[in-house]
Scaffold this motif. Structure first.
Motif, PDB file in Angstrom:
ATOM      1  N   ALA B 237      51.342  79.747  13.320  1.00  0.00           N
ATOM      2  CA  ALA B 237      50.706  78.775  14.212  1.00  0.00           C
ATOM      3  C   ALA B 237      51.245  77.376  13.929  1.00  0.00           C
ATOM      4  O   ALA B 237      51.537  76.611  14.851  1.00  0.00           O
ATOM      5  CB  ALA B 237      49.191  78.806  14.026  1.00  0.00           C
ATOM      6  N   ALA B 238      51.401  77.055  12.643  1.00  0.00           N
ATOM      7  CA  ALA B 238      51.886  75.725  12.280  1.00  0.00           C
ATOM      8  C   ALA B 238      53.316  75.525  12.756  1.00  0.00           C
ATOM      9  O   ALA B 238      53.697  74.437  13.171  1.00  0.00           O
ATOM     10  CB  ALA B 238      51.793  75.539  10.771  1.00  0.00           C
ATOM     11  N   GLU B 239      54.103  76.607  12.705  1.00  0.00           N
ATOM     12  CA  GLU B 239      55.478  76.494  13.154  1.00  0.00           C
ATOM     13  C   GLU B 239      55.520  76.206  14.656  1.00  0.00           C
ATOM     14  O   GLU B 239      56.288  75.373  15.122  1.00  0.00           O
ATOM     15  CB  GLU B 239      56.227  77.795  12.843  1.00  0.00           C
ATOM     16  CG  GLU B 239      57.468  77.560  12.034  1.00  0.00           C
ATOM     17  CD  GLU B 239      58.168  78.858  11.717  1.00  0.00           C
ATOM     18  OE1 GLU B 239      59.350  78.943  11.996  1.00  0.00           O
ATOM     19  OE2 GLU B 239      57.512  79.788  11.200  1.00  0.00           O
ATOM     20  N   ILE B 240      54.664  76.920  15.393  1.00  0.00           N
ATOM     21  CA  ILE B 240      54.609  76.684  16.838  1.00  0.00           C
ATOM     22  C   ILE B 240      54.054  75.295  17.117  1.00  0.00           C
ATOM     23  O   ILE B 240      54.439  74.635  18.080  1.00  0.00           O
ATOM     24  CB  ILE B 240      53.770  77.782  17.514  1.00  0.00           C
ATOM     25  CG1 ILE B 240      54.548  79.085  17.455  1.00  0.00           C
ATOM     26  CG2 ILE B 240      53.461  77.439  18.949  1.00  0.00           C
ATOM     27  CD1 ILE B 240      53.798  80.274  17.950  1.00  0.00           C
ATOM     28  N   ASP B 241      53.163  74.821  16.242  1.00  0.00           N
ATOM     29  CA  ASP B 241      52.623  73.466  16.394  1.00  0.00           C
ATOM     30  C   ASP B 241      53.605  72.409  15.891  1.00  0.00           C
ATOM     31  O   ASP B 241      53.238  71.242  15.765  1.00  0.00           O
ATOM     32  CB  ASP B 241      51.288  73.333  15.644  1.00  0.00           C
ATOM     33  CG  ASP B 241      50.161  74.014  16.384  1.00  0.00           C
ATOM     34  OD1 ASP B 241      50.332  74.259  17.597  1.00  0.00           O
ATOM     35  OD2 ASP B 241      49.125  74.299  15.771  1.00  0.00           O
ATOM     36  N   ARG B 242      54.808  72.821  15.547  1.00  0.00           N
ATOM     37  CA  ARG B 242      55.897  71.908  15.188  1.00  0.00           C
ATOM     38  C   ARG B 242      55.618  71.125  13.906  1.00  0.00           C
ATOM     39  O   ARG B 242      56.017  69.979  13.772  1.00  0.00           O
ATOM     40  CB  ARG B 242      56.177  70.931  16.329  1.00  0.00           C
ATOM     41  CG  ARG B 242      56.517  71.647  17.624  1.00  0.00           C
ATOM     42  CD  ARG B 242      56.924  70.696  18.677  1.00  0.00           C
ATOM     43  NE  ARG B 242      55.797  69.892  19.140  1.00  0.00           N
ATOM     44  CZ  ARG B 242      55.835  69.111  20.202  1.00  0.00           C
ATOM     45  NH1 ARG B 242      56.943  69.010  20.891  1.00  0.00           N
ATOM     46  NH2 ARG B 242      54.790  68.412  20.582  1.00  0.00           N
ATOM     47  N   ALA B 243      54.891  71.726  12.974  1.00  0.00           N
ATOM     48  CA  ALA B 243      54.617  71.027  11.720  1.00  0.00           C
ATOM     49  C   ALA B 243      55.818  71.184  10.785  1.00  0.00           C
ATOM     50  O   ALA B 243      56.295  72.292  10.595  1.00  0.00           O
ATOM     51  CB  ALA B 243      53.369  71.603  11.057  1.00  0.00           C
ATOM     52  N   PRO B 244      56.316  70.081  10.203  1.00  0.00           N
ATOM     53  CA  PRO B 244      57.403  70.198   9.238  1.00  0.00           C
ATOM     54  C   PRO B 244      56.933  70.885   7.957  1.00  0.00           C
ATOM     55  O   PRO B 244      55.732  70.958   7.698  1.00  0.00           O
ATOM     56  CB  PRO B 244      57.790  68.744   8.963  1.00  0.00           C
ATOM     57  CG  PRO B 244      56.620  67.945   9.368  1.00  0.00           C
ATOM     58  CD  PRO B 244      55.899  68.700  10.429  1.00  0.00           C
ATOM     59  N   ARG B 248      53.186  71.719   6.300  1.00  0.00           N
ATOM     60  CA  ARG B 248      52.610  73.064   6.210  1.00  0.00           C
ATOM     61  C   ARG B 248      52.118  73.307   4.796  1.00  0.00           C
ATOM     62  O   ARG B 248      51.058  73.870   4.573  1.00  0.00           O
ATOM     63  CB  ARG B 248      53.662  74.120   6.579  1.00  0.00           C
ATOM     64  CG  ARG B 248      54.035  74.108   8.035  1.00  0.00           C
ATOM     65  CD  ARG B 248      54.578  75.464   8.440  1.00  0.00           C
ATOM     66  NE  ARG B 248      55.887  75.726   7.859  1.00  0.00           N
ATOM     67  CZ  ARG B 248      57.031  75.444   8.467  1.00  0.00           C
ATOM     68  NH1 ARG B 248      57.021  74.899   9.657  1.00  0.00           N
ATOM     69  NH2 ARG B 248      58.175  75.721   7.904  1.00  0.00           N
TER      70      ARG B 248
END
Lengths: 345, 342
Positions: B237-244, B248
């Protein structure tokens, strides 16, 4: 096309999860991916959003090949079945999560959060931890987090599976409203044909790693391409009856005679509501073995010879029927459908 | 003749109260006169039956454990607490004299005691910091899948399972100026042998390294438990939310590990604070008294200077410090839970 998959293959070790998936999602569509569990729905969504790389085939997003595009650059948002809320952040922080690197000022972020929270009716919950929310509220936060950076495509992976029946009804209406208001493309994976047919304007039926039919809910319901699709679309499920004898004069089902001849390799599909209690001359009689009362209608299963058939009874008929009754039944409409290889009647 | 009558009486007694009547029947069927030895046996059996009755059996079963615990644990503990108020010396025959809190005030006023506390604090803080750092790094490494992971994990966990004595001897030899590997390695560059333990700072470093080597795997185990409990979909989810990736780590990974890291900090602080064997075997507190921890000082007081009462008092002061440390930890955890609304 906003989003398309062509000939996608994905293998996990020995498991062939996707076996050549073709899918075209037009811009602004509410597109449902309907299939039983482990049919490949989730894998297809994961390939689209970039969590998985396909072994073969091409993913095209907004007209560009995106097989190896970084997840962050795809302009997609996804809602997970488990909601995937960040447990150690509160609702506001969860909503703000996708925005922190967008270069927006904190004032603009606050404004966006306020707007999304208002749309989803969670303004009063912004300060709460996510584990203090009810299932429906968690779902709304997950939706809000997906919508806050205004994605062009929203992927939904069985978003209602973890909710209770009443909330599911409410959220179906909500999704439909959101789609109308935002006008974004939504690809919605679900095992529940009711969700697919009530919300989507296009459905792709996926089974065993392949798309086996696409079309509008009406098309798939009234004219399914084969018996498997007929089984997956429509509730209560369709009655599939093997044909005992085909001739030019008519078709013998083993308990009833149909006037129209059936082509080779087909089975007879009768929707439960096309099977009604005969007022005049009956096609056949069946013994009631099971009744399921759903309020003003009842789903009644009758036994005729070896076959069990479901029918829907309304009003007084529904109230009167008892197990063991002999019901005179009439077939109002039947379809001859090619028997799909994987169909299990 | 006897059978029918005894049987009927048996049936009758079962309806009324069975036990005494059955005894009566037994006595009736026994020969009239018993030798005295036999009678004593019956008495013993009666006692065993009494003590083995269901309502006493539980107490009977825990008694040995309780007695052992009391004799070798609680009694000496209380005894030494009592001793700390006398002027008892284990190598003198004179009767100990009560002197109140004098041992405690003497110790608190003694510069040597404060020096030992400072030494201990230095060793504890640097060793625990090193353990947390290395343990966390190892846990991050082992949270990922790689070939031979299980085998590598087994090797990494080995130091923790060794005894203090073997670790201490191993490091003593490792540091040895004439035949140690460290000295040999450094002499390749300098041409001279190298005695790490000869300088105060080197000796402390030597102990810290040995302790961290032994106990980093323990921290790793705890942190690893936290890392594997993070659901994978959160990272997705964090990856899709573009979190570096650093974000994360900060918002997803670290919160799951934080409480376990605090627990590791507590365990290791208390354990290292009490460290005796490792230090005693590697440096014996030397050079001079620069690596003499508070535990070693207590040992010297008690068993080399035979100031038994003073050693008891010091032991209780160490206990007090450990209790304070634990309370601080529990307080912090409680505060955190309250603020998180758990």
């Amino acid at each position: 096309m906003t989003l398309s998959l062509s000939n996608i293959h994905k293998r996990y070790g020995g498991l062939h999860a996707l076996k050549g998936v073709h899918l075209d999602v037009p811009e602004g569509a509410f597109y449902a991916l309907l299939g039983p569990s482990s049919a490949g729905k989730t894998t297809a969504l994961r390939v689209i959003c970039g969590l998985e790389t396909p072994d073969e085939g091409a993913v095209t997003l907004f007209g560009q090949r995106a097989n190896d595009a970084p997840i962050q650059g795809r302009g997609l948002a996804m809602i997970f079945q488990s909601f995937a809320l960040y447990p150690h952040l509160n609702v506001r922080e969860n909503l703000a999560y996708p925005l922190r690197r967008s270069g927006l000022s904190s004032g603009e972020i606050d404004k966006k959060i306020g707007r999304v929270a208002e749309t989803l009716n969670i303004q009063h919950r912004l300060g709460n931890r996510t584990d203090q929310l009810s299932g429906g509220e968690q779902q709304r936060v997950a939706i809000g987090r997906a919508l806050i950076r205004e994605p062009q495509v929203l992927l939904l992976d069985e978003p209602l599976t973890n909710l209770d029946a009443k909330l599911r009804d409410a959220m179906r209406v909500e999704f439909k409203r959101l789609h109308r208001e935002l006008g974004i493309t939504m690809l919605y994976a679900t095992p529940d044909q009711l969700e697919a047919t009530t919300m989507a304007d296009q459905i792709a039926v996926i089974d065993d790693g392949r798309i086996i039919a696409t079309g509008t809910p009406q098309d798939l319901y009234h004219a399914p391409p084969d018996a498997r699709v007929a089984q997956l679309v429509g509730s209560p499920p369709v009655n599939l009856v093997p044909i005992q004898d085909r001739s030019t004069a008519g078709t013998w089902l083993g308990f009833a005679q149909l006037a129209i001849p059936a082509p080779e390799g087909t089975v007879c599909a009768i929707r439960p509501h096309d099977l009604t209690v005969a007022t005049g001359e009956a096609d056949f009689e069946g013994a009631v073995v099971l009744t399921e009362a759903l309020g003003d209608v009842s789903v009644v299963t009758v036994q005729v010879g070896d076959a069990q058939l479901r029918t829907v009874l309304y009003g007084a008929d529904a109230a009167r029927v008892r197990i063991g009754d002999q019901l005179p039944l009439k077939i109002n409409h039947a379809m001859y459908l090619p028997a799909a290889q994987c169909a299990q009647v | 003749m006897l059978w029918p009558s005894s049987r009927t009486s048996c049936c009758a007694t079962r309806i009324a109260c069975s036990k005494p009547m059955e005894k009566a029947v037994n006595q009736a069927t026994l020969p009239p006169k018993l030798p005295p030895a036999f009678e004593r046996k019956v008495e013993v059996r009666g006692f065993l039956q009494w003590i083995n009755a269901p309502e006493r059996r539980g107490a009977l079963l825990v008694t040995p454990a309780l007695a052992t615990l009391f004799l070798i644990n609680i009694l000496p503990l209380l005894w030494s607490f009592g001793l700390s108020f006398f002027n008892y010396r284990a190598n003198r025959l004179t009767a100990p004299k009560f002197q109140g809190l004098e041992n405690y005030t003497d110790l608190l006023g003694d510069d040597r005691v404060w020096e030992r506390f400072v030494t201990t604090g230095l060793i504890v803080s640097s060793s625990v910091a090193l353990q947390l750092l290395i343990g966390f790094g190892l846990a991050l490494l082992f949270a990922k899948k790689f070939p031979m992971r299980r085998l590598a994990l087994m090797f990494v966990l080995t130091p923790m399972m060794l005894s203090f004595v073997s670790v201490a001897i191993f490091f003593k030899l490792f540091y040895d100026p004439t035949l140690g590997m460290l000295s040999w390695f450094i002499s390749l560059f300098t041409g001279e042998s190298f005695a790490l333990l000869a300088t105060p700072a080197g000796a402390i470093a030597g102990i810290v390294i040995a302790d961290a080597w032994m106990w980093s795997p323990f921290v790793m185990l705890l942190v690893l438990a936290g890392l594997v409990s993070v659901p994978g979909y959160l990272y997705e989810a964090a990856e899709i939310d573009r979190a570096p990736s650093w974000k994360r780590f900060r918002t997803i990974t670290f919160p799951y590990v934080k409480s376990l890291l605090l627990l590791a900090l507590l365990f290791r602080t208390i354990e290292t604070f009490k460290t005796f064997d490792l230090v005693f075997l590697i440096t014996e507190g030397g050079p001079g008294s620069t690596t003499e921890t508070i535990a070693i000082y207590a040992y010297r007081l008690g068993f080399q200077f035979f100031r038994t009462s003073e050693a008891s008092a010091l032991a209780y002061m160490i206990l007090f410090v450990v209790i304070v440390l634990t309370s601080i930890y529990l307080y912090v955890v409680k505060q955190r839970n309250a603020s998180e609304g758990v």
